[in-house]
Write a protein that holds these residues in place. Structure first.
Motif, mmCIF file in Angstrom:
data_model
loop_
_atom_site.group_PDB
_atom_site.id
_atom_site.type_symbol
_atom_site.label_atom_id
_atom_site.label_comp_id
_atom_site.label_asym_id
_atom_site.label_seq_id
_atom_site.Cartn_x
_atom_site.Cartn_y
_atom_site.Cartn_z
ATOM 1 N N VAL A 102 0.713 -1.417 -0.227
ATOM 2 C CA VAL A 102 0.352 0.433 0.241
ATOM 3 C C VAL A 102 1.076 1.208 -0.282
ATOM 4 N N GLY A 103 0.607 2.200 -0.328
ATOM 5 C CA GLY A 103 0.739 3.738 -0.717
ATOM 6 C C GLY A 103 1.211 4.070 0.487
ATOM 7 N N TRP A 104 1.068 3.802 2.540
ATOM 8 C CA TRP A 104 1.350 4.794 2.653
ATOM 9 C C TRP A 104 2.883 4.128 3.844
ATOM 10 N N ILE A 105 3.297 2.805 3.497
ATOM 11 C CA ILE A 105 4.567 2.317 4.053
ATOM 12 C C ILE A 105 5.353 1.689 2.941
ATOM 13 N N THR A 106 6.515 1.686 3.125
ATOM 14 C CA THR A 106 7.805 1.702 2.864
ATOM 15 C C THR A 106 8.080 0.418 2.210
ATOM 16 N N PRO A 107 8.990 0.092 1.583
ATOM 17 C CA PRO A 107 9.302 -1.026 1.106
ATOM 18 C C PRO A 107 9.277 -2.096 2.272
ATOM 19 N N GLN A 108 10.259 -1.653 3.285
ATOM 20 C CA GLN A 108 10.450 -2.091 4.797
ATOM 21 C C GLN A 108 9.213 -2.942 5.447
ATOM 22 N N GLU A 109 9.073 -1.744 5.433
ATOM 23 C CA GLU A 109 7.413 -2.617 6.468
ATOM 24 C C GLU A 109 7.007 -3.066 5.678
ATOM 25 N N HIS A 110 6.762 -2.866 4.044
ATOM 26 C CA HIS A 110 5.733 -4.090 3.704
ATOM 27 C C HIS A 110 6.372 -5.805 3.824
ATOM 28 N N ARG A 111 7.274 -5.634 3.843
ATOM 29 C CA ARG A 111 8.367 -7.096 3.698
ATOM 30 C C ARG A 111 7.907 -6.973 5.519
ATOM 31 N N ARG A 112 8.266 -6.358 6.286
ATOM 32 C CA ARG A 112 7.977 -6.738 7.740
ATOM 33 C C ARG A 112 6.353 -6.820 7.813
ATOM 34 N N LEU A 113 5.262 -6.484 7.231
ATOM 35 C CA LEU A 113 3.795 -6.684 7.313
ATOM 36 C C LEU A 113 4.171 -8.577 6.130
ATOM 37 N N ALA A 114 4.503 -8.427 5.502
ATOM 38 C CA ALA A 114 4.330 -9.834 4.923
ATOM 39 C C ALA A 114 4.714 -10.408 5.430
ATOM 40 N N LYS A 115 5.394 -10.593 6.453
ATOM 41 C CA LYS A 115 6.552 -11.885 7.549
ATOM 42 C C LYS A 115 5.905 -11.736 8.601
ATOM 43 N N SER A 116 5.232 -11.144 9.211
ATOM 44 C CA SER A 116 4.864 -11.408 10.142
ATOM 45 C C SER A 116 3.546 -11.831 9.776
ATOM 46 N N LEU A 117 3.095 -12.144 8.553
ATOM 47 C CA LEU A 117 1.600 -12.512 7.918
ATOM 48 C C LEU A 117 2.335 -14.181 7.519
ATOM 49 N N ASP A 118 3.023 -14.304 7.202
ATOM 50 C CA ASP A 118 3.480 -15.660 6.883
ATOM 51 C C ASP A 118 3.380 -15.184 5.284
ATOM 52 N N VAL A 119 3.784 -14.404 4.551
ATOM 53 C CA VAL A 119 3.325 -14.249 3.279
ATOM 54 C C VAL A 119 4.613 -14.427 2.737
ATOM 55 N N LYS A 120 5.110 -15.418 1.861
ATOM 56 C CA LYS A 120 6.246 -15.484 1.397
ATOM 57 C C LYS A 120 6.797 -14.619 0.201
ATOM 58 N N ILE A 121 7.692 -13.859 1.178
ATOM 59 C CA ILE A 121 8.431 -13.219 -0.558
ATOM 60 C C ILE A 121 9.155 -12.732 -1.580
#
Length: 117
Positions: free
Chosen positions: A98-117
């Motif tokens: 989403v537009g209001w998060i950084t690429p680092q936050e995007h990765r952190r969100l994906a990791k916390s939700l067990d979504v493969k990066i």
């Protein structure tokens, strides 16, 4: 049955009012987004409606967006639903961008939700 939905004419996506639990949808998002994305967004926002009615603060500014328990809960539900309707991990990963998060936050969100990066 008791949730108001407000459609506004601006580039706003969706949000839930922290005071009354109403859902606001941007007209542009409603008209131009894929049906599956709208469905997932509505599911996400309905989790926030439940949270608001349970007395939770949806916009806790003491935590980053991707670290708020309310967002983790809503995204966890949405990721589960995305998998159920056939989204690939790549599509889910893209949905979480989403537009209001950084690429680092995007990765952190994906990791916390067990979504493969």
């Amino acid at each position: 049955a008791n949730t108001n939905v407000i459609i506004i004419n601006r580039r706003h996506e969706m949000s839930v009012d922290n005071q009354d639990g109403s859902i606001t949808i941007g007209l542009n998002h409603l008209q131009q987004s894929d049906t599956e994305i709208l469905y997932l967004d509505i599911m996400h926002e309905l989790v926030h409606v439940r949270q608001q009615r349970d007395g939770l603060d949806l916009y806790d500014k003491t935590k980053a967006y991707v670290d708020r328990p309310t967002e983790i809960d809503a995204y966890a539900f949405t990721v589960k639903e995305a998998r159920r309707i056939g989204f690939t991990e790549a599509q889910i990963l893209n949905y979480l961008r989403v537009g209001w998060i950084t690429p680092q936050e995007h990765r952190r969100l994906a990791k916390s939700l067990d979504v493969k990066i």
